[in-house]
Design an enzyme around this catalytic site. Structure first.
Site, PDB file in Angstrom:
ATOM      1  CG  ASN A  12     -29.093  20.108  -7.895  1.00 39.81           C
ATOM      2  OD1 ASN A  12     -29.250  21.049  -8.678  1.00 39.81           O
ATOM      3  ND2 ASN A  12     -28.267  20.164  -6.866  1.00 39.81           N
ATOM      4  CD1 TRP A  13     -30.965  18.180 -14.247  1.00 42.90           C
ATOM      5  CD2 TRP A  13     -32.067  19.753 -15.402  1.00 42.90           C
ATOM      6  NE1 TRP A  13     -31.953  17.568 -14.983  1.00 42.90           N
ATOM      7  CE2 TRP A  13     -32.640  18.507 -15.701  1.00 42.90           C
ATOM      8  CE3 TRP A  13     -32.600  20.888 -16.023  1.00 42.90           C
ATOM      9  CZ2 TRP A  13     -33.713  18.358 -16.584  1.00 42.90           C
ATOM     10  CZ3 TRP A  13     -33.667  20.760 -16.887  1.00 42.90           C
ATOM     11  CH2 TRP A  13     -34.215  19.496 -17.167  1.00 42.90           C
ATOM     12  CE  LYS A  14     -25.032  19.146  -7.998  1.00 39.77           C
ATOM     13  NZ  LYS A  14     -23.911  18.637  -7.233  1.00 39.77           N
ATOM     14  CG  HIS A  99     -27.065  21.916  -3.065  1.00 43.04           C
ATOM     15  ND1 HIS A  99     -25.728  21.971  -3.375  1.00 43.04           N
ATOM     16  CD2 HIS A  99     -27.494  20.695  -3.443  1.00 43.04           C
ATOM     17  CE1 HIS A  99     -25.377  20.819  -3.927  1.00 43.04           C
ATOM     18  NE2 HIS A  99     -26.430  20.030  -3.988  1.00 43.04           N
ATOM     19  CD  GLU A 101     -22.790  21.728  -5.713  1.00 39.77           C
ATOM     20  OE1 GLU A 101     -23.642  22.202  -6.476  1.00 39.77           O
ATOM     21  OE2 GLU A 101     -22.490  20.512  -5.709  1.00 39.77           O
ATOM     22  CD  GLU A 171     -27.980  16.623  -1.726  1.00 44.60           C
ATOM     23  OE1 GLU A 171     -28.074  15.887  -2.712  1.00 44.60           O
ATOM     24  OE2 GLU A 171     -27.779  17.844  -1.819  1.00 44.60           O
ATOM     25  N   GLY A 177     -20.874  14.498  -5.683  1.00 41.73           N
ATOM     26  CA  GLY A 177     -20.007  14.610  -6.857  1.00 41.73           C
ATOM     27  C   GLY A 177     -18.688  13.875  -6.714  1.00 41.73           C
ATOM     28  CB  SER A 213     -21.970   9.648  -5.237  1.00 40.52           C
ATOM     29  OG  SER A 213     -20.982  10.662  -5.354  1.00 40.52           O
ATOM     30  N   GLY A 234     -27.542  14.626  -8.694  1.00 41.28           N
ATOM     31  CA  GLY A 234     -26.924  15.634  -9.548  1.00 41.28           C
ATOM     32  C   GLY A 234     -26.464  15.020 -10.865  1.00 41.28           C
ATOM     33  N   GLY A 235     -25.194  14.622 -10.909  1.00 37.12           N
ATOM     34  CA  GLY A 235     -24.569  14.153 -12.142  1.00 37.12           C
ATOM     35  C   GLY A 235     -25.382  13.122 -12.921  1.00 37.12           C
TER      36      GLY A 235
END
Ligand code: PGA
Length: 252
Positions: A12-14, A99, A101, A171, A177, A213, A234-235
């Site tokens: 997930n590149w956000k 998601h 966010e 999640e 994150g 994470s 993500g990250g």
């Protein structure tokens, strides 16, 4: 797309990676990662980069590109939004729904996630429904109740055969994150619960991913837990070399 036995590595590149960077990223990643018969790699770029990513990965059947969000209407006066048919036309085959966010930064409701799941199914996009509790909800012992509520709202109206075409990503909000991942045991406990919900509602298979994470250091340990059908990252997916390494070694 996903057979149950394949492990899914979803990136997930956000709000990162524009079209040119997506082309460069995919070229570096695909060179570094030649594919593996028991794995699939999914990318969720920002909407503007879906087409570039989908074209760059067009020759790889083990790679799928999806959208991070859709509106539930197919078209209309919804400035700034993209619909399921629009992202599909750009090359998306899947979409994240609900998601954390979207829920907690943009205030998306449980009811909206249900509309989005139905919109994705009617456009034949694979919905990846994200569920997860906040820290205070976990500490109060309500994690399972929260996830059940999210599943009921998003999938309660979906009939059995359609449930087979849905993936759920667990999640926990407190793990996204933050550098604090769920333990494999805690994740497995919730995955069992999600799986039981899906099978209890008529699904014949249940694909459940874990996100929050995940990185090169903990992916192998998490994926050693058989309840996890894959990871949503993500990250640690933003660097093509690090991501290639995670996908290669994550399920070894
Ligand atoms: P993270 O994000 O891997 O950076 O924690 C996961 C996600 O939001 O899907």
């Amino acid at each position: 797309m996903t057979e149950l036995k394949k492990r899914v590595f979803a990136a997930n590149w956000k709000m990162h990676v524009g079209p040119d960077d997506a082309r460069e990223y995919l070229s570096a990643f695909l060179q570094r990662y030649p594919g593996h018969p028991d794995r699939e790699v999914w990318f969720f770029p920002p909407a503007v980069s879906i087409e570039a990513a989908a074209r760059a990965a067009a020759n790889r059947h083990d790679v799928t590109v999806g959208a991070q969000d859709i509106h539930w209407e197919a078209k209309g006066a919804f400035t700034g939004a993209v619909s399921a048919p629009l992202v599909k036309a750009a090359g998306a085959r899947a979409v994240l729904v609900g998601h954390s966010e979207r829920r907690h930064v943009f205030g998306e409701s449980d009811a909206e996630t249900g509309r989005k799941v139905r919109a994705a199914l009617s456009a034949t996009l694979l919905p990846v429904l994200c569920v997860g509790e906040k820290l205070d909800e976990r500490e109060a012992g309500n994690a399972m109740a929260v996830v059940t509520r999210q599943l009921d709202a998003a999938l309660g109206d979906v009939d059995g055969p359609n449930l087979d075409g849905i993936v759920v990503a667990y999640e926990p909000v407190w793990a996204i994150g933050t550098g604090r991942n769920a333990t494999p045991r805690d994740a497995a406990e919730m995955h069992k619960h999600v799986r039981a919900w899906l099978l209890g509602h008529g699904a014949r298979r249940a694909v459940v991913l874990y996100g929050g994470s995940v990185n090169q250091g903990n992916a192998a340990e998490l994926l050693a837990e058989p309840e996890l059908n894959g990871v949503l990252v993500g990250g640690a997916s933003l660097d093509p070399f690090g991501w290639a390494q995670l996908v290669q070694t994550g399920a070894a």
